[in-house]
Design a protein around this motif. Structure first.
Motif, short mmCIF file in Angstrom:
data_model
loop_
_atom_site.label_atom_id
_atom_site.label_comp_id
_atom_site.label_asym_id
_atom_site.label_seq_id
_atom_site.Cartn_x
_atom_site.Cartn_y
_atom_site.Cartn_z
N HIS A 122 0.65 -1.06 -0.16
CA HIS A 122 -0.12 0.08 -0.74
C HIS A 122 1.05 1.44 -0.20
O HIS A 122 0.80 2.37 -0.59
CB HIS A 122 -1.28 0.06 1.11
CG HIS A 122 -2.72 -0.79 1.11
ND1 HIS A 122 -2.89 -0.85 -0.26
CD2 HIS A 122 -2.36 -1.90 1.11
CE1 HIS A 122 -3.39 -1.86 0.32
NE2 HIS A 122 -3.35 -2.45 1.45
N ALA A 123 1.69 1.46 0.82
CA ALA A 123 2.38 2.41 0.53
C ALA A 123 3.61 2.46 -0.28
O ALA A 123 3.55 3.66 -1.41
CB ALA A 123 3.61 2.24 1.84
N ALA A 124 3.97 1.60 -0.95
CA ALA A 124 4.80 1.58 -2.46
C ALA A 124 3.57 2.02 -3.57
O ALA A 124 4.25 3.00 -4.59
CB ALA A 124 5.36 0.46 -2.87
N ASN A 125 2.40 1.42 -3.87
CA ASN A 125 1.45 1.76 -4.72
C ASN A 125 0.83 3.26 -4.24
O ASN A 125 1.19 3.76 -5.40
CB ASN A 125 0.84 0.80 -4.48
CG ASN A 125 -0.19 0.89 -5.89
OD1 ASN A 125 -0.50 0.67 -6.77
ND2 ASN A 125 -1.43 1.40 -5.46
N ASN A 162 -0.44 -1.54 -9.28
CA ASN A 162 0.78 -3.59 -9.59
C ASN A 162 1.73 -2.88 -9.53
O ASN A 162 2.52 -2.43 -11.38
CB ASN A 162 0.52 -4.54 -10.79
CG ASN A 162 0.67 -5.59 -10.07
OD1 ASN A 162 0.64 -6.20 -9.38
ND2 ASN A 162 1.58 -6.39 -10.60
N PRO A 163 3.08 -2.31 -8.77
CA PRO A 163 3.85 -1.78 -8.99
C PRO A 163 5.16 -1.84 -9.72
O PRO A 163 5.35 -1.28 -10.74
CB PRO A 163 4.35 -1.46 -7.67
CG PRO A 163 3.79 -1.37 -6.83
CD PRO A 163 2.23 -2.67 -7.63
N VAL A 164 5.24 -3.61 -10.39
CA VAL A 164 6.65 -4.12 -10.63
C VAL A 164 5.78 -3.72 -12.75
O VAL A 164 6.91 -3.66 -13.09
CB VAL A 164 5.96 -5.51 -10.13
CG1 VAL A 164 7.78 -5.40 -9.09
CG2 VAL A 164 5.18 -6.17 -10.99
N ASP A 165 4.68 -3.66 -12.39
CA ASP A 165 4.11 -3.59 -13.73
C ASP A 165 3.97 -1.90 -14.26
O ASP A 165 4.88 -1.64 -15.27
CB ASP A 165 2.68 -3.88 -14.36
CG ASP A 165 2.80 -5.40 -14.06
OD1 ASP A 165 3.67 -5.63 -14.19
OD2 ASP A 165 1.42 -5.67 -13.82
N PHE A 166 3.82 -0.67 -13.71
CA PHE A 166 3.24 0.45 -13.99
C PHE A 166 4.95 0.90 -14.31
O PHE A 166 5.08 2.33 -14.60
CB PHE A 166 2.08 1.35 -13.31
CG PHE A 166 1.99 1.46 -12.70
CD1 PHE A 166 3.44 2.69 -11.69
CD2 PHE A 166 1.70 0.84 -11.21
CE1 PHE A 166 3.18 2.62 -10.35
CE2 PHE A 166 1.47 1.20 -9.95
CZ PHE A 166 2.22 2.75 -9.26
#
Length: 235
Positions: A122-125, A162-166
């Motif tokens: 949640h923090a990273a997103n 989805n952080p690894v994607d965007f």
């Protein structure tokens, strides 16, 4: 240590929402709970006590919001598409309700965010989506790829949360001004995801620290050790 309990009807979620706040002054830190955690989890687990020195010395003011994971990513009784839509409501609530409250109360327009395990997601997103509003990201044993939870479903709503994607295509200039720490244990179930995210950041030339703690595991004793040290690095 002063504790305030906030409760209000969230127009974005359509139901009541709760948050605990610790301290009266200091740099604002939004601290997300672990998977399906509540606003009081960090108090119950001793993390607030571990951070008390920062609060007592008016260096940090801690905001602990609820999660709605049981209605979104962790709800097996609804479709993956609906899980993503429910999370988007939460994301909008964080941005337009929680963040606005924090900004209004502290006068700070770029906050710190942190979380352990799924709270690290949640923090990273939030930080990666809204870097203009986040100065520091402390992700502790975070998760950065939700696809294994979605039974093969994939759409734009998943992509943009989805952080690894965007992140590989994220051009926001504020990312290069953010202080980022990815903390993970040597024997952590999320270590590979943290190494992947570190590689993405390195590929973009974004300064960060991948802190791999030796002889540690994915558990509260590790996080109780990590977060006070990370907060000591705020300038």
């Amino acid at each position: 240590m002063q504790e305030q309990h906030y409760k209000w009807h969230s127009p974005h979620l359509g139901h009541e929402f709760e948050m605990l706040v610790y301290g009266e002054e200091g740099y604002p830190l939004i601290l997300f709970p672990t998977s399906m955690g509540r606003h009081h989890e960090h108090k119950d687990r001793g993390l607030i006590q571990a951070l008390q020195w920062f609060v007592d010395n008016q260096l940090i003011r801690i905001y602990c919001p609820d999660s709605i994971d049981s209605d979104s990513w962790y709800n097996p009784h609804i479709s993956p598409a609906q899980r993503a839509l429910n999370h988007i409501r939460y994301d909008n609530m964080l941005r337009h309700e929680v963040l606005e409250k924090v900004t209004m109360e502290t006068g700070v327009h770029r906050v710190a965010v942190a979380g352990c395990s799924f709270g690290g997601y949640h923090a990273a997103n939030f930080a990666f989506r809204y870097p203009e509003s986040v100065s520091y990201l402390f992700s502790l044993s975070g998760v950065f790829d939700l696809k294994p939870r979605l039974n093969g479903h994939y759409d734009d709503n998943v992509y943009f949360h989805n952080p690894v994607d965007f992140m590989p295509a994220n051009p926001h200039e504020a990312l290069w001004r953010m202080g980022i720490i990815l903390g993970v244990a040597e024997k952590d179930i999320t270590r590979s995801q943290n190494e992947t995210m570190s590689g993405i950041l390195s590929g973009k030339g974004i300064m960060h620290w991948l802190d791999v703690r030796p002889n540690r595991t994915h558990d509260w004793p590790t996080w109780l050790e990590m977060l006070p040290y990370y907060l000591s690095l705020i300038k």
